[in-house]
Write a protein that holds these residues in place. Sequence first.
Motif, PDB file in Angstrom:
ATOM      1  N   GLY A 176       8.293  -3.641   3.881  1.00  0.00           N
ATOM      2  CA  GLY A 176       7.019  -3.688   3.182  1.00  0.00           C
ATOM      3  C   GLY A 176       6.938  -4.904   2.279  1.00  0.00           C
ATOM      4  O   GLY A 176       7.829  -5.755   2.251  1.00  0.00           O
ATOM      5  N   GLY A 177       5.860  -5.000   1.542  1.00  0.00           N
ATOM      6  CA  GLY A 177       5.678  -6.119   0.623  1.00  0.00           C
ATOM      7  C   GLY A 177       4.587  -7.064   1.051  1.00  0.00           C
ATOM      8  O   GLY A 177       4.156  -7.913   0.275  1.00  0.00           O
ATOM      9  N   GLY A 178       4.116  -6.928   2.293  1.00  0.00           N
ATOM     10  CA  GLY A 178       3.027  -7.778   2.757  1.00  0.00           C
ATOM     11  C   GLY A 178       1.674  -7.231   2.323  1.00  0.00           C
ATOM     12  O   GLY A 178       1.570  -6.167   1.691  1.00  0.00           O
ATOM     13  N   ASN A 179       0.623  -7.951   2.668  1.00  0.00           N
ATOM     14  CA  ASN A 179      -0.721  -7.508   2.302  1.00  0.00           C
ATOM     15  C   ASN A 179      -1.111  -6.221   3.017  1.00  0.00           C
ATOM     16  O   ASN A 179      -1.838  -5.386   2.475  1.00  0.00           O
ATOM     17  CB  ASN A 179      -1.741  -8.610   2.620  1.00  0.00           C
ATOM     18  CG  ASN A 179      -1.555  -9.830   1.736  1.00  0.00           C
ATOM     19  OD1 ASN A 179      -1.117  -9.698   0.592  1.00  0.00           O
ATOM     20  ND2 ASN A 179      -1.883 -11.004   2.258  1.00  0.00           N
ATOM     21  N   THR A 180      -0.639  -6.084   4.274  1.00  0.00           N
ATOM     22  CA  THR A 180      -0.869  -4.856   5.044  1.00  0.00           C
ATOM     23  C   THR A 180       0.397  -4.537   5.811  1.00  0.00           C
ATOM     24  O   THR A 180       1.343  -5.332   5.855  1.00  0.00           O
ATOM     25  CB  THR A 180      -2.025  -5.001   6.052  1.00  0.00           C
ATOM     26  OG1 THR A 180      -1.604  -5.853   7.127  1.00  0.00           O
ATOM     27  CG2 THR A 180      -3.269  -5.589   5.390  1.00  0.00           C
ATOM     28  N   TYR A 181       0.422  -3.366   6.449  1.00  0.00           N
ATOM     29  CA  TYR A 181       1.589  -2.996   7.254  1.00  0.00           C
ATOM     30  C   TYR A 181       1.636  -3.747   8.583  1.00  0.00           C
ATOM     31  O   TYR A 181       2.665  -3.799   9.242  1.00  0.00           O
ATOM     32  CB  TYR A 181       1.588  -1.483   7.516  1.00  0.00           C
ATOM     33  CG  TYR A 181       0.456  -0.988   8.378  1.00  0.00           C
ATOM     34  CD1 TYR A 181       0.538  -1.040   9.766  1.00  0.00           C
ATOM     35  CD2 TYR A 181      -0.696  -0.457   7.804  1.00  0.00           C
ATOM     36  CE1 TYR A 181      -0.509  -0.589  10.559  1.00  0.00           C
ATOM     37  CE2 TYR A 181      -1.734   0.000   8.585  1.00  0.00           C
ATOM     38  CZ  TYR A 181      -1.637  -0.068   9.967  1.00  0.00           C
ATOM     39  OH  TYR A 181      -2.672   0.384  10.744  1.00  0.00           O
ATOM     40  N   GLN A 182       0.516  -4.357   9.013  1.00  0.00           N
ATOM     41  CA  GLN A 182       0.455  -4.978  10.338  1.00  0.00           C
ATOM     42  C   GLN A 182       1.331  -6.227  10.409  1.00  0.00           C
ATOM     43  O   GLN A 182       1.240  -7.120   9.557  1.00  0.00           O
ATOM     44  CB  GLN A 182      -0.985  -5.342  10.690  1.00  0.00           C
ATOM     45  CG  GLN A 182      -1.874  -4.140  10.915  1.00  0.00           C
ATOM     46  CD  GLN A 182      -3.302  -4.542  11.192  1.00  0.00           C
ATOM     47  OE1 GLN A 182      -3.894  -5.328  10.455  1.00  0.00           O
ATOM     48  NE2 GLN A 182      -3.876  -3.997  12.257  1.00  0.00           N
ATOM     49  N   ARG A 183       2.191  -6.254  11.415  1.00  0.00           N
ATOM     50  CA  ARG A 183       3.094  -7.378  11.653  1.00  0.00           C
ATOM     51  C   ARG A 183       3.825  -7.797  10.368  1.00  0.00           C
ATOM     52  O   ARG A 183       4.054  -8.970  10.114  1.00  0.00           O
ATOM     53  CB  ARG A 183       2.338  -8.576  12.250  1.00  0.00           C
ATOM     54  CG  ARG A 183       1.706  -8.266  13.597  1.00  0.00           C
ATOM     55  CD  ARG A 183       1.207  -9.512  14.275  1.00  0.00           C
ATOM     56  NE  ARG A 183       0.640  -9.212  15.589  1.00  0.00           N
ATOM     57  CZ  ARG A 183       0.205 -10.120  16.458  1.00  0.00           C
ATOM     58  NH1 ARG A 183       0.278 -11.406  16.138  1.00  0.00           N
ATOM     59  NH2 ARG A 183      -0.293  -9.763  17.618  1.00  0.00           N
ATOM     60  N   ASP A 184       4.191  -6.819   9.607  1.00  0.00           N
ATOM     61  CA  ASP A 184       4.855  -7.089   8.331  1.00  0.00           C
ATOM     62  C   ASP A 184       6.305  -7.545   8.544  1.00  0.00           C
ATOM     63  O   ASP A 184       6.843  -8.290   7.730  1.00  0.00           O
ATOM     64  CB  ASP A 184       4.821  -5.815   7.480  1.00  0.00           C
ATOM     65  CG  ASP A 184       5.486  -5.992   6.137  1.00  0.00           C
ATOM     66  OD1 ASP A 184       4.819  -6.485   5.207  1.00  0.00           O
ATOM     67  OD2 ASP A 184       6.681  -5.653   6.029  1.00  0.00           O
TER      68      ASP A 184
END
Length: 354
Positions: A119-127
Motif C-alpha cells: 500500500g501507500g499509493g494513491n489507489t490500490y490499482q497497480r500499486d
Amino acid sequence: MTQPVYATREDVMRAMDSKLTARNTAQIDRAVESASRDVEKLCHRRFYPEVDTRYFDWPNSQTAAPWRLWLDDSELISVTSISSGGTAIAPSNCLLEPNRTGPPYNRLELNIGTNTAFGGGNTYQRDITITGVWGYTDTDTTAGALTAAVSTTTATSLPVNAAASALLGVGSILRVDSERLLVTGRTMATTGQTLGAPGLDAQAKTVTVPVPDGTAYAVDEVLLIDSERMLIVDIAGNQLTVRRGWDGSVLAAHTAGAAIYAPRTLIVTRGALGTVAATHANAAPVYRWEPPGPVRQLVIAEAIATLTAESSGYSKTARSASGSSERNRDQGALQDRRDTTYDACGRHARARAV
C-alpha cells in the motif's frame, strides 16, 4: 521460429526420420510453434523463463490477508526488486510460496515478523511492482562453448564448438553470460580439418571417417563432406563412425584432403526473453534451457501429428495397408500423452479463501 518453443526442429526430424529440405524445415517449424502454443493452452501456463516487470493491485482488493499477494498466471521463479506505492521493499522481507515445491511460485507473502506492508499509493490499482524472472523453470545445462568472441550486441551469428553443434537445434533457448538467445537457424562452418587417407568410397558399409583430431568432434554432430551429410554415432581416437547419406543427402565418394564442415554457426535472436544483448568472450560457456520432459515430448508428438494430418489432408480416417477398407485414426496414445503432461505440469484451478 521467432517465439520460444519447447522442442527443436531437429527433435521432430529425427523422430520422423525426415529428410532435410527447405520445404520440410518450414513445415516442421510451423508445427513445432503451433504445438508449443497448444501445450501452453492445455497446461494454462508458459514454461520458459522471462525477465520482466509486472504490476499488481495491492491485496486488500483481493483477499482478507493484506500480507499475501496471489500471482495467478504470473508465476515467479525469482525476484530482483519489489516496490509498493513507490516505496522499495527488500526482497529479503518477502517469502515466495509454496516454498516446498517452488519454483514456480504462485504467491508472494510479506514476512509478518517485519514492519513491511503493501500500500501507500494513491489507489490500490497497480500499486505493487515486481521485477524478476517469471515462468515455470529456469533449469539449464552446459551445451558447449563459443569458439570466437562476440564483440558486438548486434551480431546474429554465434560460433560454437562441436558439443554445442551436436546438442543444439533450431528452437533451442540459450544463455551466454546473462543474455538469452533464441536459435532461429544453423549454417555450416569449417571444422578446420580435412578427410584423412584413404578417403571414402560411395558404399554405405564404409562408415569410418579418419580425421586429424577426433577430440574436435562430438557424437550426434552432423558433418558435411562435399555434398554428403553424415551423422557421427561414435568416436574412437581419430576415427569417426558415421551414418552415411544423412538428412537425405546422396552417398558419394570423397578423396583424402576434402574439407570437413559442421553446423557450428547458430543464427540467433539477441537479447531474448527480457534480457539485454551483450558482448561475450571467446570460450564463454553456452547453456541450453531445458523444458520439462513431458512438455518436450508432447510438443514433439503434437508436431508429428500435425505433419501427418497435413500429409493426409486432415482426413479423419486412414486406409488399411491393402487399401480395401478404412479405419479411424488412433488418437489414444496422443491423448494419453496430453493427460500425462497436464497431470505432471498443468496449472490446476485453486479456490481462493477469504
